[in-house]
Each structure stands twice: as C-alpha cells, then as structure tokens.
Enzyme design. Sequence first.
Site, PDB file in Angstrom:
ATOM      1  N   LYS A  22       1.331  17.051  -2.654  1.00 35.42           N
ATOM      2  CA  LYS A  22       1.705  15.941  -1.764  1.00 35.42           C
ATOM      3  C   LYS A  22       2.301  14.792  -2.561  1.00 35.42           C
ATOM      4  O   LYS A  22       3.382  14.288  -2.233  1.00 35.42           O
ATOM      5  CB  LYS A  22       0.473  15.446  -0.988  1.00 35.42           C
ATOM      6  CG  LYS A  22       0.677  14.099  -0.308  1.00 35.42           C
ATOM      7  CD  LYS A  22      -0.544  13.621   0.428  1.00 35.42           C
ATOM      8  CE  LYS A  22      -1.475  12.718  -0.334  1.00 35.42           C
ATOM      9  NZ  LYS A  22      -1.064  11.304  -0.499  1.00 35.42           N
ATOM     10  N   ASN A  23       1.585  14.355  -3.603  1.00 31.31           N
ATOM     11  CA  ASN A  23       2.017  13.126  -4.279  1.00 31.31           C
ATOM     12  C   ASN A  23       3.278  13.306  -5.131  1.00 31.31           C
ATOM     13  O   ASN A  23       3.855  12.319  -5.584  1.00 31.31           O
ATOM     14  CB  ASN A  23       0.863  12.531  -5.086  1.00 31.31           C
ATOM     15  CG  ASN A  23      -0.192  11.936  -4.155  1.00 31.31           C
ATOM     16  OD1 ASN A  23       0.077  11.735  -2.960  1.00 31.31           O
ATOM     17  ND2 ASN A  23      -1.378  11.675  -4.678  1.00 31.31           N
ATOM     18  N   CYS A 116      -3.787   5.100   2.819  1.00 32.31           N
ATOM     19  CA  CYS A 116      -5.229   5.053   3.091  1.00 32.31           C
ATOM     20  C   CYS A 116      -5.788   3.680   2.733  1.00 32.31           C
ATOM     21  O   CYS A 116      -5.393   3.077   1.739  1.00 32.31           O
ATOM     22  CB  CYS A 116      -5.957   6.125   2.264  1.00 32.31           C
ATOM     23  SG  CYS A 116      -5.718   7.796   2.858  1.00 32.31           S
ATOM     24  N   ARG A 121      -4.423  -2.401  -2.828  1.00 35.93           N
ATOM     25  CA  ARG A 121      -3.224  -1.676  -3.225  1.00 35.93           C
ATOM     26  C   ARG A 121      -1.963  -2.555  -3.251  1.00 35.93           C
ATOM     27  O   ARG A 121      -0.979  -2.292  -2.555  1.00 35.93           O
ATOM     28  CB  ARG A 121      -3.013  -0.451  -2.332  1.00 35.93           C
ATOM     29  CG  ARG A 121      -4.248   0.424  -2.246  1.00 35.93           C
ATOM     30  CD  ARG A 121      -4.006   1.681  -1.450  1.00 35.93           C
ATOM     31  NE  ARG A 121      -3.343   2.706  -2.216  1.00 35.93           N
ATOM     32  CZ  ARG A 121      -3.001   3.902  -1.747  1.00 35.93           C
ATOM     33  NH1 ARG A 121      -3.272   4.214  -0.502  1.00 35.93           N
ATOM     34  NH2 ARG A 121      -2.393   4.787  -2.502  1.00 35.93           N
ATOM     35  N   PRO A 122      -1.996  -3.629  -4.063  1.00 36.02           N
ATOM     36  CA  PRO A 122      -0.812  -4.488  -4.136  1.00 36.02           C
ATOM     37  C   PRO A 122       0.376  -3.760  -4.753  1.00 36.02           C
ATOM     38  O   PRO A 122       0.201  -2.696  -5.365  1.00 36.02           O
ATOM     39  CB  PRO A 122      -1.267  -5.630  -5.049  1.00 36.02           C
ATOM     40  CG  PRO A 122      -2.398  -5.092  -5.841  1.00 36.02           C
ATOM     41  CD  PRO A 122      -3.061  -4.049  -4.985  1.00 36.02           C
ATOM     42  N   ILE A 123       1.579  -4.333  -4.615  1.00 31.38           N
ATOM     43  CA  ILE A 123       2.763  -3.678  -5.189  1.00 31.38           C
ATOM     44  C   ILE A 123       3.438  -4.579  -6.235  1.00 31.38           C
ATOM     45  O   ILE A 123       4.624  -4.443  -6.512  1.00 31.38           O
ATOM     46  CB  ILE A 123       3.769  -3.230  -4.098  1.00 31.38           C
ATOM     47  CG1 ILE A 123       4.321  -4.412  -3.302  1.00 31.38           C
ATOM     48  CG2 ILE A 123       3.106  -2.236  -3.132  1.00 31.38           C
ATOM     49  CD1 ILE A 123       5.535  -4.023  -2.452  1.00 31.38           C
ATOM     50  N   GLN A 125       3.345  -4.703  -9.432  1.00 30.55           N
ATOM     51  CA  GLN A 125       3.917  -4.061 -10.624  1.00 30.55           C
ATOM     52  C   GLN A 125       5.278  -3.417 -10.305  1.00 30.55           C
ATOM     53  O   GLN A 125       6.179  -3.411 -11.130  1.00 30.55           O
ATOM     54  CB  GLN A 125       2.952  -3.015 -11.191  1.00 30.55           C
ATOM     55  CG  GLN A 125       1.631  -3.591 -11.630  1.00 30.55           C
ATOM     56  CD  GLN A 125       1.790  -4.682 -12.679  1.00 30.55           C
ATOM     57  OE1 GLN A 125       2.380  -4.459 -13.740  1.00 30.55           O
ATOM     58  NE2 GLN A 125       1.292  -5.865 -12.375  1.00 30.55           N
ATOM     59  N   ASP A 304      -8.666  10.729  -6.848  1.00 32.07           N
ATOM     60  CA  ASP A 304      -8.502  11.491  -5.602  1.00 32.07           C
ATOM     61  C   ASP A 304      -9.509  12.634  -5.475  1.00 32.07           C
ATOM     62  O   ASP A 304      -9.652  13.212  -4.405  1.00 32.07           O
ATOM     63  CB  ASP A 304      -7.072  12.041  -5.491  1.00 32.07           C
ATOM     64  CG  ASP A 304      -6.045  10.927  -5.417  1.00 32.07           C
ATOM     65  OD1 ASP A 304      -6.421   9.776  -5.120  1.00 32.07           O
ATOM     66  OD2 ASP A 304      -4.856  11.197  -5.681  1.00 32.07           O
ATOM     67  N   ILE A 326     -10.473   2.885 -10.143  1.00 32.59           N
ATOM     68  CA  ILE A 326      -9.100   2.674  -9.645  1.00 32.59           C
ATOM     69  C   ILE A 326      -9.080   1.855  -8.347  1.00 32.59           C
ATOM     70  O   ILE A 326      -8.296   0.922  -8.207  1.00 32.59           O
ATOM     71  CB  ILE A 326      -8.364   4.023  -9.431  1.00 32.59           C
ATOM     72  CG1 ILE A 326      -8.529   4.953 -10.647  1.00 32.59           C
ATOM     73  CG2 ILE A 326      -6.888   3.797  -9.082  1.00 32.59           C
ATOM     74  CD1 ILE A 326      -7.795   4.586 -11.903  1.00 32.59           C
ATOM     75  N   ARG A 396      -2.812  14.814   6.885  1.00 28.12           N
ATOM     76  CA  ARG A 396      -1.711  14.142   6.175  1.00 28.12           C
ATOM     77  C   ARG A 396      -1.497  14.737   4.792  1.00 28.12           C
ATOM     78  O   ARG A 396      -0.413  14.634   4.227  1.00 28.12           O
ATOM     79  CB  ARG A 396      -2.048  12.649   5.967  1.00 28.12           C
ATOM     80  CG  ARG A 396      -1.839  11.775   7.165  1.00 28.12           C
ATOM     81  CD  ARG A 396      -2.111  10.337   6.784  1.00 28.12           C
ATOM     82  NE  ARG A 396      -1.564  10.063   5.460  1.00 28.12           N
ATOM     83  CZ  ARG A 396      -2.104   9.257   4.565  1.00 28.12           C
ATOM     84  NH1 ARG A 396      -3.201   8.624   4.828  1.00 28.12           N
ATOM     85  NH2 ARG A 396      -1.533   9.068   3.404  1.00 28.12           N
TER      86      ARG A 396
HETATM   87  N1  EPU Z   1      -2.060  -1.525  -8.595  1.00 29.17           N
HETATM   88  C1  EPU Z   1      -1.831  -2.876  -8.632  1.00 29.17           C
HETATM   89  N2  EPU Z   1      -0.549  -3.314  -8.553  1.00 29.17           N
HETATM   90  C2  EPU Z   1       0.488  -2.465  -8.409  1.00 29.17           C
HETATM   91  C3  EPU Z   1       0.255  -1.089  -8.378  1.00 29.17           C
HETATM   92  C4  EPU Z   1      -1.046  -0.637  -8.464  1.00 29.17           C
HETATM   93  O1  EPU Z   1      -2.759  -3.672  -8.749  1.00 29.17           O
HETATM   94  O2  EPU Z   1       1.624  -2.939  -8.319  1.00 29.17           O
HETATM   95  C5  EPU Z   1      -3.431  -1.005  -8.659  1.00 29.17           C
HETATM   96  C6  EPU Z   1      -3.824  -0.366  -7.325  1.00 29.17           C
HETATM   97  O3  EPU Z   1      -4.338  -1.318  -6.420  1.00 29.17           O
HETATM   98  C7  EPU Z   1      -4.844   0.632  -7.755  1.00 29.17           C
HETATM   99  C8  EPU Z   1      -4.355   1.069  -9.146  1.00 29.17           C
HETATM  100  O4  EPU Z   1      -3.499   0.040  -9.596  1.00 29.17           O
HETATM  101  O5  EPU Z   1      -6.074  -0.004  -7.867  1.00 29.17           O
HETATM  102  C9  EPU Z   1      -3.629   2.392  -9.190  1.00 29.17           C
HETATM  103  O6  EPU Z   1      -2.561   2.387  -8.272  1.00 29.17           O
HETATM  104  P1  EPU Z   1      -1.317   3.345  -8.385  1.00 29.17           P
HETATM  105  O7  EPU Z   1      -0.092   2.550  -8.222  1.00 29.17           O
HETATM  106  O8  EPU Z   1      -1.441   4.229  -9.594  1.00 29.17           O
HETATM  107  O9  EPU Z   1      -1.498   4.265  -7.098  1.00 29.17           O
HETATM  108  P2  EPU Z   1      -0.419   4.624  -6.004  1.00 29.17           P
HETATM  109  O10 EPU Z   1       0.874   4.935  -6.638  1.00 29.17           O
HETATM  110  O11 EPU Z   1      -0.471   3.647  -4.909  1.00 29.17           O
HETATM  111  C10 EPU Z   1      -0.840   7.203  -6.112  1.00 29.17           C
HETATM  112  C11 EPU Z   1      -1.262   8.229  -5.120  1.00 29.17           C
HETATM  113  C12 EPU Z   1      -2.723   8.019  -4.772  1.00 29.17           C
HETATM  114  C13 EPU Z   1      -3.553   8.112  -6.040  1.00 29.17           C
HETATM  115  C14 EPU Z   1      -3.030   7.107  -7.096  1.00 29.17           C
HETATM  116  C15 EPU Z   1      -3.739   7.211  -8.424  1.00 29.17           C
HETATM  117  C16 EPU Z   1       0.779   8.597  -3.880  1.00 29.17           C
HETATM  118  C17 EPU Z   1       1.524   8.440  -2.625  1.00 29.17           C
HETATM  119  N3  EPU Z   1      -0.443   8.094  -3.910  1.00 29.17           N
HETATM  120  O12 EPU Z   1      -1.044   5.957  -5.449  1.00 29.17           O
HETATM  121  O13 EPU Z   1      -3.067   9.091  -3.932  1.00 29.17           O
HETATM  122  O14 EPU Z   1      -4.887   7.787  -5.759  1.00 29.17           O
HETATM  123  O15 EPU Z   1      -1.617   7.311  -7.299  1.00 29.17           O
HETATM  124  O16 EPU Z   1      -3.615   8.489  -8.945  1.00 29.17           O
HETATM  125  O17 EPU Z   1       1.266   9.182  -4.833  1.00 29.17           O
HETATM  126  C18 EPU Z   1      -4.341  10.233  -2.316  1.00 29.17           C
HETATM  127  O18 EPU Z   1      -3.563  11.199  -2.471  1.00 29.17           O
HETATM  128  O19 EPU Z   1      -5.415  10.317  -1.671  1.00 29.17           O
HETATM  129  C19 EPU Z   1      -3.992   8.946  -2.920  1.00 29.17           C
HETATM  130  C20 EPU Z   1      -4.535   7.802  -2.548  1.00 29.17           C
END
Ligand code: EPU
Length: 417
Positions: A22-23, A116, A121-123, A125, A304, A326, A396
């Site tokens: 999926k990811n 989820c 989950r801020p963006i 970065q 996960d 995480i 999903r």
């Molecule tokens: N974070 C920040 N700022 C950012 C980005 C991340 O503070 O700009 C924090 C997040 O809040 C979190 C941590 O850093 O606490 C890790 O976030 P990351 O960006 O690595 O996660 P993601 O890209 O949002 C993907 C997967 C998640 C999986 C994580 C970690 C997808 C669509 N989602 O999320 O998958 O948990 O990487 O491996 O690829 C799932 O499949 O159930 C799932 C949640």
Amino acid sequence: MKQIKIDGGKTLSGTIKISGAKNSAVALIPASILSDDIVKIDNIPNISDIDALDEILKYLGAKVSVEDGIMIIDPKGIKNKDIPKEVSSKLRASYYFMSALLGKYKHVEMYFPGGCKIGARPIDQTLKGFEALGAKVEEKDNKFIITASELRGGHVYLDMPSVGATINTMLVAVKAKGVTIIENAAKEPEIVNVATLLNNMGAKITGAGTSEIRISGVEYLKGCFTEVIPDRIETGTYIIAGALLGDNLKIENIIPEHVESLTLKLKEMGVKMEIGKSSIVINRCKNPKHVNLKTLGYPGFPTDLQQPITTLLTQCQGTSVLEETIYENRFQNVQYLNKMGANIKINGRKITVKGPTVLKGAKVVATDLRAGACLILAALIAQGKTTIKDIEHVLRGYENIIEKLTNVGAKITLEEI
Ligand code: EPU
C-alpha cells in the site's frame, strides 16, 4: 457501514499470497504524473486507498486503465487543477499529488491531507523541502497555495526521517534545476521503490534506502514500467497470525529482509519459522516468551506492526513493554483488547502487556487501519464470536483480507449495517 464477525479459535493452514505494498503504491501512482508519457505499474493492490488515488488521477485528466493487474496511466491530458477538500482528506497519500503537481507545474493548490487519526501528523518537513527548492508556501484555512518561479536544487536536512517528506522532496527535486541533497532521509523500502520508478523514467537519484539521497534534476521524464514491492506490513500481520494459530501456514511473495525486525523478535519469543527466499512457513508458538519492543524508522521495528503484535504479546508469558516512538495516539486498540480480556496498561508512549491472557469474543471497533488488523488477530484467537465495526479502515489497506483468511481456515463474515 461495514462490520465483520469472526468465530475464533480456528487453526490457520495453507498459503497466503502477499499483495503489492500500500505505502509504495500510493506514492508510485501520484509520482507517475511527473512523466511526459505512459507509465505502467504492476502489482497494484486492490484496496480503497488506491480507488481514491484513481479518482484524483481521473479528476486531473489522466487516462487510467488496468490490464492483467497492471495499472496503465497516461498523464498527457493532465491539467493542474485544485484538488477538492473532500478528495484530499480521504487519505494521507493525497499529498504526493501536492509535490508531483508542484514538480510538474511549479504551482499547486491543495488542502491538508487525510489519513488515520493516530497523531497530529504535521507536514512541516514536506513544506521545508518545498521551500528549500525555491517554492513559496502560503496557508489559509488548511489550504496550501504553493508556487515557485523556478525550482532549483537545494540542501534539505529533515528533523526526523519522515517517509512522506522524503518522498515529497524527491518528487519535486527530480525536475528541479541542479542537485538536491536530502539528509536524514527515511530509509524505508517504499522510498527505494519510488526512486526506482523515477529512475526508470529517466530521473537521476542515488542513495535511496540510505539516510542521504542525492537527486540531479532532469528536464524530461519518459514513460516506463515498474512493479510495486510486496507489502511488508501485510506480510508481518499474517506472520503474526501464523505465530498465533498457524499449522504450517505459508506466507508467500514476500521479501524476508523487509520483515527482519519482526522475525528476529519472534525468534526471541521462541516462535519457529522456516524462512525461504520469498516465503515463510510458520507454526503456532504454544508458550511465547515476553519481549520488549520499540518502534523506529526502517530498519527498526515498524510502527505499522506495533498494534498487530500487541495481540501476540497478550499471549506471551510474563510482562512485555512496548514503546511507540513515531505516533502519539496509536494505542486506541488497547481499550478493545482489554475488553476482550487482555491485561494492558498505557503509560504515555509505552504500554505494558501482562500475559498470557485468554481473550473472549466481544463487540469492538476498528478505530484505524492497524488497530483493525490487531483486533482481527485478537478475534481469530478469541473464544466465541467477535464483531468488529468500522471495518472500512482495514479495507483501505489490506487487499482481500477476508478471502485470504477464509482460504486458510478462518471463519469470517462481512456484513453491511
Ligand atoms: N512528522 C512531522 N512532520 C512532518 C512529517 C512527519 O512531525 O513533516 C512526524 C509525524 O507526525 C510522525 C513521524 O514524523 O510522528 C513519522 O511520519 P512520516 O512522515 O514518516 O509518516 P507518513 O509519511 O505520514 C508513512 C505511512 C504510515 C507509516 C509511516 C511511518 C503512507 C501513506 N503512510 O506515513 O503508514 O506509519 O510512514 O512508517 O506511506 C499505515 O500504513 O498504517 C500508516 C500509517
């Protein structure tokens, strides 16, 4: 609304074939629009997150078809349109379109992504990556307006190895002028899969899978073919099912190295497995030992699989301590496991699981995707019947989960309510 009913205690034997990740797939599909020609992606999983991305592709004007399981995306008709809130809020991965559109057109307007509810989950970065490459970011009422007069290579140091920020920065950098370096990049196999797709299109990316990724921008990206890697979280979930209920349960079409952090933990518990080149055969472990666990970015133990493995911890002898590093809100499964008879206490980012405990069927709720997977595992070992509501979360991310488990002996029914 959908719910499932599971009659617990059935041995699982036979073979489960793992689907595409999926990811990975959710990033490869948006990445494909950076191409100037047709992109073909094999092994796309049949899950509702993919349907949501398919909807966005078509809304933007791409031609999409599926032939023999291969998704064929023709991006030539794409227009740079704003993506409506209802669409972007369906899933986290919608924001890969933010970076792909920015990389292609130097302008994008989009809302905060969904996903989820397991933490804030801020963006930030991702936005830092865009800015380092010359983009200007404005935000109003959760809508982002991002523009660049020119995208040029930059040096990005991520505060944490974020999967999303690493992929988003790569997607903008592939067509930017000059060299981009991403330091403290995430190392997940899904990132390597995305880099492979982009390199097959003609991008110049090195270092994917390490903490420093280097991207030299190119002007044109051609059509290509690529394959989605097997889903390591789906693999891990069924491996845990095997440790709980397996009788020579075979999990095939896997990359064992991608689940090593899990299989090494299972060995520590005393679980017996035969690990082949692309499969694992696993049997129920009668008296697993307690272990301690901490979630980390790859190659550490994946967040996960944290909720799914909690079900196995309830069957271990002694007290296990599990730390989630995480996400700040990924223990919503615990209340339901306790309702079924588990003995778990939450203490901030840690849980202590005292075992072994007998689990009994109950009415529970899948609050998020992996909590749902955890509760399915719990229901499979529980005495009596369990009803799991809000099962859409699970659909999903797990392709044909009901069929896959039924084929190896589980008793599950899906109901519309
Ligand atoms: N974070 C920040 N700022 C950012 C980005 C991340 O503070 O700009 C924090 C997040 O809040 C979190 C941590 O850093 O606490 C890790 O976030 P990351 O960006 O690595 O996660 P993601 O890209 O949002 C993907 C997967 C998640 C999986 C994580 C970690 C997808 C669509 N989602 O999320 O998958 O948990 O990487 O491996 O690829 C799932 O499949 O159930 C799932 C949640």
